[in-house]
Design an enzyme around this catalytic site. Sequence first.
Site, PDB file in Angstrom:
ATOM      1  N   SER A 112      38.992  32.763  40.242  1.00 28.64           N
ATOM      2  CA  SER A 112      38.618  33.902  41.082  1.00 28.64           C
ATOM      3  C   SER A 112      39.349  35.138  40.598  1.00 28.64           C
ATOM      4  O   SER A 112      38.739  36.088  40.111  1.00 28.64           O
ATOM      5  CB  SER A 112      38.890  33.614  42.562  1.00 28.64           C
ATOM      6  OG  SER A 112      40.232  33.236  42.785  1.00 28.64           O
ATOM      7  N   GLY A 181      42.786  37.292  43.251  1.00 26.74           N
ATOM      8  CA  GLY A 181      41.479  36.900  43.756  1.00 26.74           C
ATOM      9  C   GLY A 181      41.562  36.337  45.169  1.00 26.74           C
ATOM     10  O   GLY A 181      42.468  35.564  45.491  1.00 26.74           O
ATOM     11  N   TYR A 484      52.540  30.014  43.899  1.00 26.53           N
ATOM     12  CA  TYR A 484      53.443  30.251  42.773  1.00 26.53           C
ATOM     13  C   TYR A 484      53.638  28.921  42.043  1.00 26.53           C
ATOM     14  O   TYR A 484      54.756  28.431  41.895  1.00 26.53           O
ATOM     15  CB  TYR A 484      54.790  30.793  43.249  1.00 26.53           C
ATOM     16  CG  TYR A 484      54.723  32.144  43.923  1.00 26.53           C
ATOM     17  CD1 TYR A 484      53.666  33.023  43.685  1.00 26.53           C
ATOM     18  CD2 TYR A 484      55.718  32.563  44.791  1.00 26.53           C
ATOM     19  CE1 TYR A 484      53.605  34.268  44.291  1.00 26.53           C
ATOM     20  CE2 TYR A 484      55.673  33.810  45.398  1.00 26.53           C
ATOM     21  CZ  TYR A 484      54.619  34.655  45.151  1.00 26.53           C
ATOM     22  OH  TYR A 484      54.566  35.895  45.756  1.00 26.53           O
TER      23      TYR A 484
END
Length: 544
Positions: A112, A181, A484
């Site tokens: 994305s 995204g 992350y």
Amino acid sequence: MKNSRLTSSVFIFIILNFVSWGSSSSIIDVSTEDFNTCIESNSINATTISQLIITPANSSFQTVWQARVNNLKFIMPTTPRPSIIATPTDETQVQTILLCTKKLGYELRVRSGGHDFEGLSFMAEAPFVMLDLVNMRQVDVNVTTRTAWVQTGALLGEFYYAISQKTNSLYFPAGICPTVGVGGYLSGGGYGNLVRKYGTAADHAIDIRFIDVNGNILDRKTMGEDLFWALRGGGGGSFGIILAWKVGLVPVPEIVTVFRKNVTLEQNGTDIFHKYQYVAPRMDRNLTTRVQIFSELIGNTTTKTVRMLFEGLYLGRMETLLPMLDERFPELNITSAFCEEMTMVQSSLVLGDPPFTSSTPTAMLANRTGIPKLWYNKQKSDYVRTPIPKSGLRKIWKKMFENDMTEMIVTYTFGGKMNDFSDSATPYPHRAGVLYQVLKGVSFRNETSDSTPVSLRRIEWLRSFDKLLEAYVSRNPREAYLNYNDLDLGVGSDTYAEASVWGERYWKRANFKRLIQIKARVDPENFFRHPQSIPVFSTYVSDM
């Protein structure tokens, strides 16, 4: 989204073409038929969709692949590229791409925004199709109902800008990087400058349009509450393809206040940060503070110091913020000289990554090519639940001085609304009791890759710094943030004991086990997978 509903005739066509997915027989001869032929054989509009399939033979292949590789360390000749890039424009095309990917034995990666720290959406060791949803980024904002439909390929900056074009009194509680995204961000939970007031972005998801492994398009009602729960923090890439989110917008003042102030060790920085840990998570929920921490040289000397940039967003006017800070956190000494009043969308520019000024046109948030790529690094995350003592802070500063000033540490204050959620409200478990999140990393600036001797020394320093922090961050488990992602945590998933090494850090035990159970139901053959996807176990009962 309204324009993407399937007509009855299209639905019948899809059913006829997808009926044999789960059977051993196939309408496609996988030994001879290539991807384009498969697309042409199974698409209503073959001419259109074939134009959206890009192979390495196409001159645009590298450009399209690289366009949203946001961490520059992956733009290397050795980085494994996809065999095929597919850039659909509507849901039926996504279904056809999924069909052909499965039939021809490819793995699938869905991109994305391309911000994932380990590049899992655009690289893989096995032959794979990269489903790039760059063309599916429609945003429909409804001010009356305080809701919005946002397609997966939209970026946060585009979403913020779309909201601001209709109102300055509503917003969405998401992250600071405009090029992230929406699809991946929300499926990982998502925190940002409104986290203390409104919680995570996923807490405001109302509905989802989703394609499962069998090609069915589902919404919240048809997928059921278990899968809807999993997709709001468990990582969409483990379960299927998220097409769009319906989210609730939240009220914000038309004018907010931003403050920014630098403090060094010589300016009582250790004492100030120590106090920050106690007061910032317990202050008015309308205030969220983050601290960016760097080592640097003092003037023209060779002596190092630590600089801390305190940044805050207050949902209100300066005249209310300053007395509150003066009473609760006088050590920071915030005056009007460090503050600026602005609209919420302007604050996304000023506190963004990269930061802009409040005079920057807000359309910059939606400018995909105008925002530079600053990432060239390796990063890790932690959560702090007990204030680090001053002795511990001094050890941290000393460790930072051992590096070559390429490190970066960011603390993001929690508390407030986050304390109102249980760990299991969504898969994102880092809730009550967290004082602040820690993001730490090293840059590979001035290096040709992340594998040069200098870069490797920086990575080794980061890992030793991570070891030092072990005494001061959450434990049992030591928590980490899924968005992350960090492959240093582990990638094994043959048994629960193996997968739990990294899975319990992202989700904690109860949530991880629930995600595994949901995965076993919705994708039992583990088609949707990557190195840290939710696993499927053949010996599930005994391993759990």
